[in-house]
Design a protein around this motif. Structure first.
Motif, PDB file in Angstrom:
ATOM      1  N   VAL A 124       0.939  -1.194   0.009  1.00 34.28           N
ATOM      2  CA  VAL A 124       0.104   0.161   0.090  1.00 34.28           C
ATOM      3  C   VAL A 124       0.809   1.223   0.096  1.00 34.28           C
ATOM      4  CG1 VAL A 124      -1.815   1.081   1.173  1.00 34.28           C
ATOM      5  CG2 VAL A 124      -1.782  -1.378   1.331  1.00 34.28           C
ATOM      6  N   LYS A 125       0.918   1.955  -1.175  1.00 36.33           N
ATOM      7  CA  LYS A 125       1.727   3.330  -1.283  1.00 36.33           C
ATOM      8  C   LYS A 125       1.505   4.446  -0.345  1.00 36.33           C
ATOM      9  CE  LYS A 125       4.014   1.006  -4.360  1.00 36.33           C
ATOM     10  NZ  LYS A 125       4.064   1.747  -5.851  1.00 36.33           N
ATOM     11  N   GLY A 126       0.237   4.450   0.109  1.00 29.66           N
ATOM     12  CA  GLY A 126      -0.320   5.275   0.932  1.00 29.66           C
ATOM     13  C   GLY A 126      -0.439   4.895   2.353  1.00 29.66           C
ATOM     14  N   LYS A 127      -1.622   5.092   3.137  1.00 29.82           N
ATOM     15  CA  LYS A 127      -1.846   4.882   4.565  1.00 29.82           C
ATOM     16  C   LYS A 127      -2.975   3.785   4.464  1.00 29.82           C
ATOM     17  CE  LYS A 127      -5.323   8.294   5.322  1.00 29.82           C
ATOM     18  NZ  LYS A 127      -5.208   9.008   4.010  1.00 29.82           N
ATOM     19  N   CYS A 128      -2.836   2.845   5.580  1.00 31.94           N
ATOM     20  CA  CYS A 128      -4.046   2.011   5.717  1.00 31.94           C
ATOM     21  C   CYS A 128      -4.644   2.099   7.031  1.00 31.94           C
ATOM     22  CB  CYS A 128      -3.446   0.694   5.795  1.00 31.94           C
ATOM     23  SG  CYS A 128      -4.418  -0.671   6.025  1.00 31.94           S
ATOM     24  N   GLU A 129      -6.195   2.473   7.086  1.00 32.22           N
ATOM     25  CA  GLU A 129      -6.986   2.546   8.180  1.00 32.22           C
ATOM     26  C   GLU A 129      -8.036   1.579   8.418  1.00 32.22           C
ATOM     27  OE1 GLU A 129      -8.267   6.615   8.066  1.00 32.22           O
ATOM     28  OE2 GLU A 129      -6.395   7.562   8.273  1.00 32.22           O
ATOM     29  N   ALA A 130      -8.387   1.067   9.701  1.00 31.74           N
ATOM     30  CA  ALA A 130      -9.431  -0.013   9.695  1.00 31.74           C
ATOM     31  C   ALA A 130      -9.813  -0.025  11.221  1.00 31.74           C
ATOM     32  CB  ALA A 130      -8.937  -1.285   9.197  1.00 31.74           C
ATOM     33  N   GLU A 131     -10.855  -0.503  11.479  1.00 33.71           N
ATOM     34  CA  GLU A 131     -11.149  -0.802  12.874  1.00 33.71           C
ATOM     35  C   GLU A 131     -10.482  -2.135  13.364  1.00 33.71           C
ATOM     36  OE1 GLU A 131     -12.889   0.755  15.172  1.00 33.71           O
ATOM     37  OE2 GLU A 131     -12.783   2.258  13.933  1.00 33.71           O
ATOM     38  N   LYS A 132     -10.525  -3.309  12.321  1.00 32.61           N
ATOM     39  CA  LYS A 132      -9.814  -4.515  12.353  1.00 32.61           C
ATOM     40  C   LYS A 132      -8.833  -4.915  11.072  1.00 32.61           C
ATOM     41  CE  LYS A 132     -13.525  -6.514  15.188  1.00 32.61           C
ATOM     42  NZ  LYS A 132     -14.805  -7.516  15.211  1.00 32.61           N
ATOM     43  N   PHE A 133      -7.933  -5.226  11.429  1.00 31.90           N
ATOM     44  CA  PHE A 133      -6.773  -5.403  10.585  1.00 31.90           C
ATOM     45  C   PHE A 133      -6.059  -6.682  10.981  1.00 31.90           C
ATOM     46  CE2 PHE A 133      -2.344  -5.017   9.140  1.00 31.90           C
ATOM     47  CZ  PHE A 133      -2.419  -4.850   7.781  1.00 31.90           C
ATOM     48  N   LYS A 134      -6.013  -7.932  10.327  1.00 25.97           N
ATOM     49  CA  LYS A 134      -5.809  -9.305  10.394  1.00 25.97           C
ATOM     50  C   LYS A 134      -5.092  -9.622   9.193  1.00 25.97           C
ATOM     51  CE  LYS A 134      -6.696 -13.784  12.153  1.00 25.97           C
ATOM     52  NZ  LYS A 134      -8.302 -14.687  12.414  1.00 25.97           N
ATOM     53  N   VAL A 135      -3.691  -9.879   9.351  1.00 28.78           N
ATOM     54  CA  VAL A 135      -2.711 -10.286   8.333  1.00 28.78           C
ATOM     55  C   VAL A 135      -2.274 -11.790   8.689  1.00 28.78           C
ATOM     56  CG1 VAL A 135      -0.728  -9.609   7.119  1.00 28.78           C
ATOM     57  CG2 VAL A 135      -2.486  -7.978   7.383  1.00 28.78           C
ATOM     58  N   ASN A 136      -2.048 -12.553   7.635  1.00 25.48           N
ATOM     59  CA  ASN A 136      -1.249 -13.786   7.607  1.00 25.48           C
ATOM     60  C   ASN A 136      -0.425 -13.525   6.345  1.00 25.48           C
ATOM     61  OD1 ASN A 136      -1.909 -15.496   9.743  1.00 25.48           O
ATOM     62  ND2 ASN A 136      -3.980 -15.409   9.029  1.00 25.48           N
ATOM     63  N   GLY A 137       0.888 -12.928   6.646  1.00 21.62           N
ATOM     64  CA  GLY A 137       1.655 -12.803   5.303  1.00 21.62           C
ATOM     65  C   GLY A 137       2.493 -11.721   5.521  1.00 21.62           C
ATOM     66  N   ARG A 138       2.456 -10.832   4.477  1.00 23.42           N
ATOM     67  CA  ARG A 138       3.651  -9.757   4.609  1.00 23.42           C
ATOM     68  C   ARG A 138       2.958  -8.418   4.057  1.00 23.42           C
ATOM     69  NH1 ARG A 138       8.362 -10.002   0.044  1.00 23.42           N
ATOM     70  NH2 ARG A 138       9.247  -8.007   0.158  1.00 23.42           N
ATOM     71  N   PHE A 139       3.319  -7.504   4.670  1.00 22.46           N
ATOM     72  CA  PHE A 139       2.825  -6.053   3.789  1.00 22.46           C
ATOM     73  C   PHE A 139       4.023  -5.054   4.015  1.00 22.46           C
ATOM     74  CE2 PHE A 139       1.801  -6.357   8.489  1.00 22.46           C
ATOM     75  CZ  PHE A 139       1.962  -5.093   8.804  1.00 22.46           C
ATOM     76  N   GLU A 140       3.605  -4.039   2.972  1.00 20.51           N
ATOM     77  CA  GLU A 140       4.427  -2.748   3.030  1.00 20.51           C
ATOM     78  C   GLU A 140       3.625  -1.647   2.849  1.00 20.51           C
ATOM     79  OE1 GLU A 140       7.419  -3.265  -0.063  1.00 20.51           O
ATOM     80  OE2 GLU A 140       7.422  -5.386   0.056  1.00 20.51           O
ATOM     81  N   MET A 141       3.437  -0.615   3.808  1.00 17.44           N
ATOM     82  CA  MET A 141       2.750   0.643   3.840  1.00 17.44           C
ATOM     83  C   MET A 141       3.529   1.574   4.416  1.00 17.44           C
ATOM     84  SD  MET A 141      -0.259  -1.081   6.016  1.00 17.44           S
ATOM     85  CE  MET A 141      -0.765  -2.250   4.995  1.00 17.44           C
ATOM     86  N   ASP A 142       3.028   2.934   4.176  1.00 20.68           N
ATOM     87  CA  ASP A 142       3.508   3.986   5.047  1.00 20.68           C
ATOM     88  C   ASP A 142       2.956   4.057   6.420  1.00 20.68           C
ATOM     89  OD1 ASP A 142       4.896   5.730   3.695  1.00 20.68           O
ATOM     90  OD2 ASP A 142       3.470   7.281   2.997  1.00 20.68           O
ATOM     91  N   ALA A 143       1.883   4.161   6.668  1.00 17.53           N
ATOM     92  CA  ALA A 143       1.316   3.930   8.183  1.00 17.53           C
ATOM     93  C   ALA A 143       0.028   2.997   8.183  1.00 17.53           C
ATOM     94  CB  ALA A 143       0.923   5.470   8.099  1.00 17.53           C
ATOM     95  N   LEU A 144       0.001   2.715   9.397  1.00 19.42           N
ATOM     96  CA  LEU A 144      -1.058   1.531   9.543  1.00 19.42           C
ATOM     97  C   LEU A 144      -1.680   2.134  10.714  1.00 19.42           C
ATOM     98  CD1 LEU A 144      -2.916  -1.110   9.788  1.00 19.42           C
ATOM     99  CD2 LEU A 144      -0.773  -2.341  10.554  1.00 19.42           C
ATOM    100  N   ASN A 145      -3.131   2.262  10.725  1.00 15.93           N
ATOM    101  CA  ASN A 145      -3.768   2.810  12.192  1.00 15.93           C
ATOM    102  C   ASN A 145      -5.172   1.973  12.074  1.00 15.93           C
ATOM    103  OD1 ASN A 145      -5.455   4.349  13.746  1.00 15.93           O
ATOM    104  ND2 ASN A 145      -3.870   6.170  13.739  1.00 15.93           N
ATOM    105  N   ALA A 146      -5.026   1.175  13.208  1.00 12.76           N
ATOM    106  CA  ALA A 146      -6.325   0.237  13.416  1.00 12.76           C
ATOM    107  C   ALA A 146      -6.758   0.158  14.893  1.00 12.76           C
ATOM    108  CB  ALA A 146      -6.249  -1.033  12.768  1.00 12.76           C
ATOM    109  N   GLY A 147      -7.913  -0.200  15.104  1.00 19.87           N
ATOM    110  CA  GLY A 147      -8.173  -0.217  16.584  1.00 19.87           C
ATOM    111  C   GLY A 147      -7.696  -1.600  17.027  1.00 19.87           C
ATOM    112  N   ASN A 148      -7.991  -2.894  16.408  1.00 17.61           N
ATOM    113  CA  ASN A 148      -7.612  -4.186  16.729  1.00 17.61           C
ATOM    114  C   ASN A 148      -6.536  -4.544  15.391  1.00 17.61           C
ATOM    115  OD1 ASN A 148      -7.583  -7.064  16.522  1.00 17.61           O
ATOM    116  ND2 ASN A 148      -8.932  -6.765  18.217  1.00 17.61           N
ATOM    117  N   ILE A 149      -5.283  -4.764  15.802  1.00 15.15           N
ATOM    118  CA  ILE A 149      -4.060  -5.254  14.877  1.00 15.15           C
ATOM    119  C   ILE A 149      -3.572  -6.603  15.078  1.00 15.15           C
ATOM    120  CG2 ILE A 149      -1.985  -4.830  13.759  1.00 15.15           C
ATOM    121  CD1 ILE A 149      -2.564  -1.659  14.293  1.00 15.15           C
ATOM    122  N   GLN A 150      -3.793  -7.594  14.253  1.00 18.24           N
ATOM    123  CA  GLN A 150      -3.391  -8.721  14.442  1.00 18.24           C
ATOM    124  C   GLN A 150      -2.765  -9.514  13.321  1.00 18.24           C
ATOM    125  OE1 GLN A 150      -6.362 -11.731  15.426  1.00 18.24           O
ATOM    126  NE2 GLN A 150      -4.905 -13.448  15.617  1.00 18.24           N
TER     127      GLN A 150
END
Length: 209
Positions: free
Chosen positions: A84-110
């Motif tokens: 993600v070249k920009g920002k990422c915003e969410a209430e719930k953010f769940k990842v199994n894998g790999r990510f690249e991004m500028d900024a991550l803002n979420a209530g629940n991050i797993q």
């Protein structure tokens, strides 16, 4: 968004289309979307290249996605790889894998780390958990997607209320209750209430604030 009044965006196989406002956006295969996309449900099974930002109620990605703008959703679930070249915003953010991004803002991050280094400048959330894989089923799925075993997450700043980290490299970790699990290298930890530190991790400095 009323699903009876707006169109759907469906790509099956290989194809490209313009963005816009839709109810369902679904890519099964290899798809390209030009322009910003707004939808209620966003689903990718395969590969997607988004030449713009994505805004959705729910986003589920199984495979690989590149987003030239921002990714904003109530719920984001990723199995695979996301850039993600920009920002990422969410209430719930769940990842199994790999990510690249500028900024991550979420209530629940797993985050469960696979597939090489994940890189993000800033992470902010209420509850943050970053760990290596648990269980055989997830590992088999990622192997089927040709994603190699887990690696580390690299960040400049991680800030939240309750934080648990494994295999993380960061300049600053700041939170109320902070647990540093195995495989971490942290320059500075600032905590309000509690700090737990695994013997196999390195923290250069820690201070209670």
């Amino acid at each position: 968004m009323d699903k009876d009044r707006v169109r759907n965006l469906i790509i099956t196989g290989m194809g490209s289309t313009n963005g816009g406002s839709v109810y369902l956006a679904k890519i099964d295969g290899n798809g390209t979307v030009t322009g910003d996309l707004e939808c209620a449900v966003f689903t990718v099974n395969g590969r997607a290249h988004m030449h713009g930002s994505v805004k959705a109620n729910s986003a589920e990605i199984n495979g690989t996605i590149t987003i030239e703008g921002d990714l904003i959703a109530e719920s984001i679930k990723l199995t695979g790889r996301a850039i993600v070249k920009g920002k990422c915003e969410a209430e719930k953010f769940k990842v199994n894998g790999r990510f690249e991004m500028d900024a991550l803002n979420a209530g629940n991050i797993q985050v469960t780390l696979h597939g090489g280094s994940s890189v993000v400048a800033e992470i902010g959330g209420e509850w943050i958990e970053i760990r290596k894989p648990r269980g055989i089923a997830v590992t088999k799925l990622l192997n089927a997607l040709s994603i190699p075993p887990f690696d580390k997450l690299k960040a400049q700043t991680i800030e939240g209320d309750d934080i648990y980290l494994e295999y993380t490299m960061a300049e600053v970790v700041r939170g109320s209750n902070v647990s540093i699990g195995p495989g971490c290298e942290i320059e500075l930890v600032e905590y309000k209430t509690k700090l737990d530190l695994h013997k196999d991790s390195k923290v250069s400095r820690s201070t209670q604030i």
